[in-house]
Scaffold this active site. Sequence first.
Site, PDB file in Angstrom:
ATOM      1  N   ALA A  52      -7.340  -0.445   3.807  1.00  0.00           N
ATOM      2  CA  ALA A  52      -7.397   0.624   2.802  1.00  0.00           C
ATOM      3  C   ALA A  52      -8.823   0.974   2.344  1.00  0.00           C
ATOM      4  O   ALA A  52      -9.233   2.136   2.438  1.00  0.00           O
ATOM      5  CB  ALA A  52      -6.494   0.244   1.626  1.00  0.00           C
ATOM      6  N   ARG A  84      -4.140   9.286   7.514  1.00  0.00           N
ATOM      7  CA  ARG A  84      -3.160   8.233   7.222  1.00  0.00           C
ATOM      8  C   ARG A  84      -2.643   8.452   5.799  1.00  0.00           C
ATOM      9  O   ARG A  84      -3.447   8.680   4.882  1.00  0.00           O
ATOM     10  CB  ARG A  84      -3.768   6.822   7.353  1.00  0.00           C
ATOM     11  CG  ARG A  84      -4.158   6.461   8.792  1.00  0.00           C
ATOM     12  CD  ARG A  84      -4.444   4.982   8.938  1.00  0.00           C
ATOM     13  NE  ARG A  84      -3.222   4.195   9.056  1.00  0.00           N
ATOM     14  CZ  ARG A  84      -3.197   2.865   9.039  1.00  0.00           C
ATOM     15  NH1 ARG A  84      -4.328   2.183   8.868  1.00  0.00           N
ATOM     16  NH2 ARG A  84      -2.066   2.213   9.181  1.00  0.00           N
ATOM     17  N   GLN A 177      -2.890  -7.466  13.504  1.00  0.00           N
ATOM     18  CA  GLN A 177      -4.115  -7.528  12.688  1.00  0.00           C
ATOM     19  C   GLN A 177      -4.410  -8.957  12.238  1.00  0.00           C
ATOM     20  O   GLN A 177      -5.564  -9.325  12.065  1.00  0.00           O
ATOM     21  CB  GLN A 177      -3.975  -6.628  11.446  1.00  0.00           C
ATOM     22  CG  GLN A 177      -4.030  -5.145  11.738  1.00  0.00           C
ATOM     23  CD  GLN A 177      -2.647  -4.549  11.972  1.00  0.00           C
ATOM     24  OE1 GLN A 177      -1.720  -5.240  12.411  1.00  0.00           O
ATOM     25  NE2 GLN A 177      -2.499  -3.267  11.686  1.00  0.00           N
ATOM     26  N   ASP A 218      -2.284  -1.497   0.023  1.00  0.00           N
ATOM     27  CA  ASP A 218      -2.706  -0.138   0.396  1.00  0.00           C
ATOM     28  C   ASP A 218      -2.549   0.856  -0.736  1.00  0.00           C
ATOM     29  O   ASP A 218      -3.255   1.856  -0.812  1.00  0.00           O
ATOM     30  CB  ASP A 218      -1.937   0.333   1.626  1.00  0.00           C
ATOM     31  CG  ASP A 218      -2.451  -0.382   2.857  1.00  0.00           C
ATOM     32  OD1 ASP A 218      -2.004  -1.518   3.104  1.00  0.00           O
ATOM     33  OD2 ASP A 218      -3.335   0.176   3.518  1.00  0.00           O
ATOM     34  N   ASN A 228       2.051  -2.561   1.139  1.00  0.00           N
ATOM     35  CA  ASN A 228       1.126  -3.296   2.011  1.00  0.00           C
ATOM     36  C   ASN A 228       1.777  -3.388   3.391  1.00  0.00           C
ATOM     37  O   ASN A 228       2.903  -2.912   3.604  1.00  0.00           O
ATOM     38  CB  ASN A 228       0.822  -4.680   1.429  1.00  0.00           C
ATOM     39  CG  ASN A 228      -0.337  -5.355   2.155  1.00  0.00           C
ATOM     40  OD1 ASN A 228      -1.390  -4.745   2.372  1.00  0.00           O
ATOM     41  ND2 ASN A 228      -0.164  -6.595   2.575  1.00  0.00           N
ATOM     42  N   LYS A 229       1.077  -3.990   4.311  1.00  0.00           N
ATOM     43  CA  LYS A 229       1.543  -4.075   5.702  1.00  0.00           C
ATOM     44  C   LYS A 229       2.997  -4.515   5.784  1.00  0.00           C
ATOM     45  O   LYS A 229       3.424  -5.433   5.071  1.00  0.00           O
ATOM     46  CB  LYS A 229       0.637  -5.060   6.456  1.00  0.00           C
ATOM     47  CG  LYS A 229       0.975  -5.301   7.909  1.00  0.00           C
ATOM     48  CD  LYS A 229       1.093  -4.031   8.728  1.00  0.00           C
ATOM     49  CE  LYS A 229      -0.159  -3.179   8.676  1.00  0.00           C
ATOM     50  NZ  LYS A 229       0.066  -1.800   9.207  1.00  0.00           N
TER      51      LYS A 229
HETATM   52  O1  MRU Z   1      -2.395  -0.574   9.159  1.00  0.00           O
HETATM   53  P1  MRU Z   1      -3.554  -1.318   8.578  1.00  0.00           P
HETATM   54  O2  MRU Z   1      -4.098  -2.363   9.490  1.00  0.00           O
HETATM   55  O3  MRU Z   1      -4.630  -0.381   8.064  1.00  0.00           O
HETATM   56  O4  MRU Z   1      -2.932  -2.065   7.300  1.00  0.00           O
HETATM   57  C1  MRU Z   1      -3.808  -2.703   6.423  1.00  0.00           C
HETATM   58  C2  MRU Z   1      -3.133  -3.522   5.388  1.00  0.00           C
HETATM   59  O5  MRU Z   1      -1.946  -3.500   5.231  1.00  0.00           O
HETATM   60  C3  MRU Z   1      -4.031  -4.308   4.480  1.00  0.00           C
HETATM   61  O6  MRU Z   1      -3.365  -5.420   3.979  1.00  0.00           O
HETATM   62  C4  MRU Z   1      -4.474  -3.425   3.309  1.00  0.00           C
HETATM   63  O7  MRU Z   1      -5.044  -2.224   3.771  1.00  0.00           O
HETATM   64  C5  MRU Z   1      -5.429  -4.102   2.434  1.00  0.00           C
HETATM   65  S1  MRU Z   1      -7.019  -4.215   3.153  1.00  0.00           S
HETATM   66  C6  MRU Z   1      -8.061  -4.883   2.033  1.00  0.00           C
END
Ligand code: MRU
Length: 320
Positions: A52, A84, A177, A218, A228-229
Amino acid sequence: MPELEPHRIVRLEDDAVVVLDQRRLPDAEVELRCASAAEVAEAIRVLAVRGAPAIGIAAAYAMALAAERGEDLDVARDVLASSRPTAVNLRWALDAMREDPTPERAARVHADEVQRCRRMGAHAAELFPPGARVLTHCNAGGLATGGYGTALGAVRAAFEEGRVAHVWVGETRPLLQGARLTAWELEQLGIPHAVIADGAAASFIGNGDIDLIVTGADRIAANGDTANKIGTYGLAVLAAHHRIPLVVVAPTSTLDPTAASGDEIPIEERDPAEVTTRFAARNPAFDVTPGELVTAIVTERGVHRVPYAETLPRETAAAR
Ligand code: MRU
């Protein structure tokens, strides 16, 4: 500890925004040069730069590049904003650049995010019991924030205080990730860790091998509902069942006071081919964890607890 320097993750050069291509990690450290706002938007869309705060920073540099190139700034802003949908940091950074789309302003957006991470890390470290065995999900490290990290920044600060014995890294299907990026960062930092399949988290928690779950976010609604993810919600349910804390670490740029609850957070649905090309599939990239399942939300200003609706909106107002 070796530092993943902020300029290696994302920076502005005379003719391009340059990102460390996160799709290629950990096998190769390759840079991707984006010569226009549209190319930065594409790099965000394909997750060459992701996380994010990091996508907000990349968008801020993209606006500075667009201004230098004489691009139509409204068009540039729109193309970046639509790259996004879930992380509110993107909109936040574009707003920050509106009055002053200069390289200096973008550099300040970047430096401020890293500074916020360090402050969050210090606050969050206090929530780690000594010798904690921690589970994290996705990547909320320096790669995701332009330097230092939110959840991983907290792990790092707590490790330096002797409070972390081991980090379990959820692999984070479908794009890994955790297994690719978080494990790589922890290896560089010299913090003991092991990757586990997402589906293994329940038995590790049930066996008493995990003391604390820590993640980034996010977008966080006014009532503490946290996007979040995908998979974070499941971990929150597990944490509540087994009475271990789930701590969310995120900067004020991730708070969205205009969303009263998680129902108002748009959830990105990505190409099903990231899951499987053989069968029909669905691929939501994020889920929403109800605020009441989040033990604490840590921002650069301190530690919040339920009921979040009483303190989070005030904090956003103060930060802007
Ligand atoms: O799809 P992504 O890899 O951008 O997802 C990211 C996440 O879900 C992270 O946990 C979130 O952005 C926090 S990053 C400090």
